[in-house]
Design a protein around this motif. Sequence first.
Motif, PDB file in Angstrom:
ATOM      1  N   UNK A  22       0.912  -1.187   0.062  1.00 36.12           N
ATOM      2  CA  UNK A  22       0.039  -0.113  -0.050  1.00 36.12           C
ATOM      3  C   UNK A  22       0.876   1.188   0.156  1.00 36.12           C
ATOM      4  N   UNK A  23       0.271   2.263  -0.772  1.00 36.13           N
ATOM      5  CA  UNK A  23       1.341   3.419  -0.705  1.00 36.13           C
ATOM      6  C   UNK A  23       0.240   4.589  -0.578  1.00 36.13           C
ATOM      7  N   UNK A  24       0.550   5.345   0.388  1.00 31.46           N
ATOM      8  CA  UNK A  24      -0.244   6.539   0.962  1.00 31.46           C
ATOM      9  C   UNK A  24      -1.694   6.103   0.937  1.00 31.46           C
ATOM     10  N   UNK A  25      -2.140   5.087   1.425  1.00 34.79           N
ATOM     11  CA  UNK A  25      -3.374   4.643   1.239  1.00 34.79           C
ATOM     12  C   UNK A  25      -4.248   5.580   2.268  1.00 34.79           C
ATOM     13  N   UNK A  26      -5.317   5.813   1.877  1.00 33.23           N
ATOM     14  CA  UNK A  26      -6.294   6.834   2.462  1.00 33.23           C
ATOM     15  C   UNK A  26      -7.874   6.365   2.197  1.00 33.23           C
ATOM     16  N   UNK A  27      -8.570   6.422   3.394  1.00 33.26           N
ATOM     17  CA  UNK A  27      -9.831   5.882   3.380  1.00 33.26           C
ATOM     18  C   UNK A  27     -10.556   6.565   4.334  1.00 33.26           C
ATOM     19  N   UNK A  28     -11.519   7.370   3.419  1.00 36.47           N
ATOM     20  CA  UNK A  28     -12.726   8.264   4.424  1.00 36.47           C
ATOM     21  C   UNK A  28     -14.082   7.740   4.312  1.00 36.47           C
ATOM     22  N   UNK A  70     -15.369  10.466   8.386  1.00 38.46           N
ATOM     23  CA  UNK A  70     -14.541   9.984   9.112  1.00 38.46           C
ATOM     24  C   UNK A  70     -13.324   9.301   8.551  1.00 38.46           C
ATOM     25  N   UNK A  71     -12.009   9.750   8.886  1.00 44.80           N
ATOM     26  CA  UNK A  71     -10.793   9.162   8.206  1.00 44.80           C
ATOM     27  C   UNK A  71     -10.646   7.786   8.943  1.00 44.80           C
ATOM     28  N   UNK A  72     -10.660   6.649   8.292  1.00 42.16           N
ATOM     29  CA  UNK A  72     -10.259   5.458   8.763  1.00 42.16           C
ATOM     30  C   UNK A  72      -8.725   5.264   8.635  1.00 42.16           C
ATOM     31  N   UNK A  73      -7.996   5.705   7.378  1.00 37.18           N
ATOM     32  CA  UNK A  73      -6.607   5.320   7.178  1.00 37.18           C
ATOM     33  C   UNK A  73      -6.128   6.614   6.619  1.00 37.18           C
ATOM     34  N   UNK A  74      -4.905   7.167   7.070  1.00 33.53           N
ATOM     35  CA  UNK A  74      -4.412   8.229   6.632  1.00 33.53           C
ATOM     36  C   UNK A  74      -3.078   7.958   6.156  1.00 33.53           C
ATOM     37  N   UNK A  75      -2.742   7.703   4.899  1.00 29.50           N
ATOM     38  CA  UNK A  75      -1.517   7.752   4.209  1.00 29.50           C
ATOM     39  C   UNK A  75      -0.648   6.359   4.688  1.00 29.50           C
ATOM     40  N   UNK A  76      -1.332   5.148   4.673  1.00 27.52           N
ATOM     41  CA  UNK A  76      -0.599   4.023   4.978  1.00 27.52           C
ATOM     42  C   UNK A  76       0.280   3.481   3.970  1.00 27.52           C
ATOM     43  N   UNK A  77       1.538   3.266   4.452  1.00 28.35           N
ATOM     44  CA  UNK A  77       2.577   2.533   3.426  1.00 28.35           C
ATOM     45  C   UNK A  77       2.852   1.281   4.191  1.00 28.35           C
ATOM     46  N   UNK A  78       2.649   0.248   3.513  1.00 32.22           N
ATOM     47  CA  UNK A  78       3.050  -1.082   3.871  1.00 32.22           C
ATOM     48  C   UNK A  78       3.535  -2.024   2.875  1.00 32.22           C
ATOM     49  N   UNK A  79       4.769  -2.863   2.901  1.00 28.75           N
ATOM     50  CA  UNK A  79       5.141  -3.833   2.162  1.00 28.75           C
ATOM     51  C   UNK A  79       5.204  -5.250   2.924  1.00 28.75           C
ATOM     52  N   UNK A 113       2.183   3.556  12.966  1.00 30.52           N
ATOM     53  CA  UNK A 113       2.931   4.012  14.161  1.00 30.52           C
ATOM     54  C   UNK A 113       4.273   3.371  14.129  1.00 30.52           C
ATOM     55  N   UNK A 114       4.413   1.974  13.786  1.00 24.91           N
ATOM     56  CA  UNK A 114       5.665   1.363  13.870  1.00 24.91           C
ATOM     57  C   UNK A 114       5.480  -0.016  12.961  1.00 24.91           C
ATOM     58  N   UNK A 115       6.611  -0.523  12.342  1.00 22.07           N
ATOM     59  CA  UNK A 115       6.501  -1.507  11.322  1.00 22.07           C
ATOM     60  C   UNK A 115       8.289  -2.152  11.578  1.00 22.07           C
ATOM     61  N   UNK A 116       8.085  -3.421  11.551  1.00 22.02           N
ATOM     62  CA  UNK A 116       9.566  -4.117  11.964  1.00 22.02           C
ATOM     63  C   UNK A 116       9.381  -5.571  12.365  1.00 22.02           C
ATOM     64  N   UNK A 117      10.779  -6.262  12.177  1.00 22.11           N
ATOM     65  CA  UNK A 117      10.641  -7.200  13.188  1.00 22.11           C
ATOM     66  C   UNK A 117      10.290  -7.527  14.675  1.00 22.11           C
ATOM     67  N   UNK A 118       9.760  -8.268  15.052  1.00 19.19           N
ATOM     68  CA  UNK A 118       9.179  -8.319  16.612  1.00 19.19           C
ATOM     69  C   UNK A 118      10.111  -7.888  17.522  1.00 19.19           C
TER      70      UNK A 118
END
Length: 250
Positions: free
Chosen positions: A7-13, A24-33, A219-224
């Motif tokens: 996901x790149x800068x994923x936003x859902x209202x 209502x903003x459910x997602x604000x610019x979500x970046x995931x790989x 807020x955070x992403x990485x190895x456990x």
Amino acid sequence: MNVILKTEKLRVEYRSREFRQAAKVALQGLDLEVGAGEVFGFLGPNGAGKTTTMNVLLGFVPPTGGSASLFGIDVRQPIARQRIGYLPEQTYYYKFLTAEELLRFYAKIFDIPSAEADRRIASLLKLVELEHAAKRPIKSYSKGMQQRVGLAQALINNPDLLVLDEPTSGLDPLGRMKVREIIQRLKNEGKTVFFSSHELGEVETVCDRVAIVHEGVLKAVGAVAEISAGHENLEKAFLQIVGFQTAPLP
């Protein structure tokens, strides 16, 4: 890393039905790989945006902005979901069916030839340890057994990516252990598993990496081990990251 979920800068209202009420903003610019072969935990408090993210990936909710892709294909194209399996938090099946009948029904949806369907059904029932109950109606199953037949259903098309929404929700310790074992077996087979969970102990045990979202923000992403560094465990790290403050005892 061979990225299969992105996901790149994923936003859902969600627009309000109330007059002059802000969306209502459910997602604000979500970046995931998420890479091939990973077990990836998607964490956050209730209302953080986890289910919304999954609904975008599954084509149930269109993004307001940004993009999301599976196997390099935009999720708005149905073919992007050809290689995924999905287990919702609440499973809704015709409970008068047996496990065998349910899996055969889904095999027909995927146009799996009868002989191949028989082979897959037998293999999946063995994987989820339901061979002994294959001919019993699902209404006679415990919550844990229903969750495991749900996993079998999600795997009937031999997907490369499995999306699980709270797969251990409401299960007793034995049920959680069995689901955890199944996820580990899938990882050993090279499958990619993307799942949300409130059971942080389970996540800490089976996940390669995790992402934590709060109020629609990553807020955070990485190895456990990275996320937990400096904390007693993943749960303590999670509580600090989302800003939870424990009230002092009276």
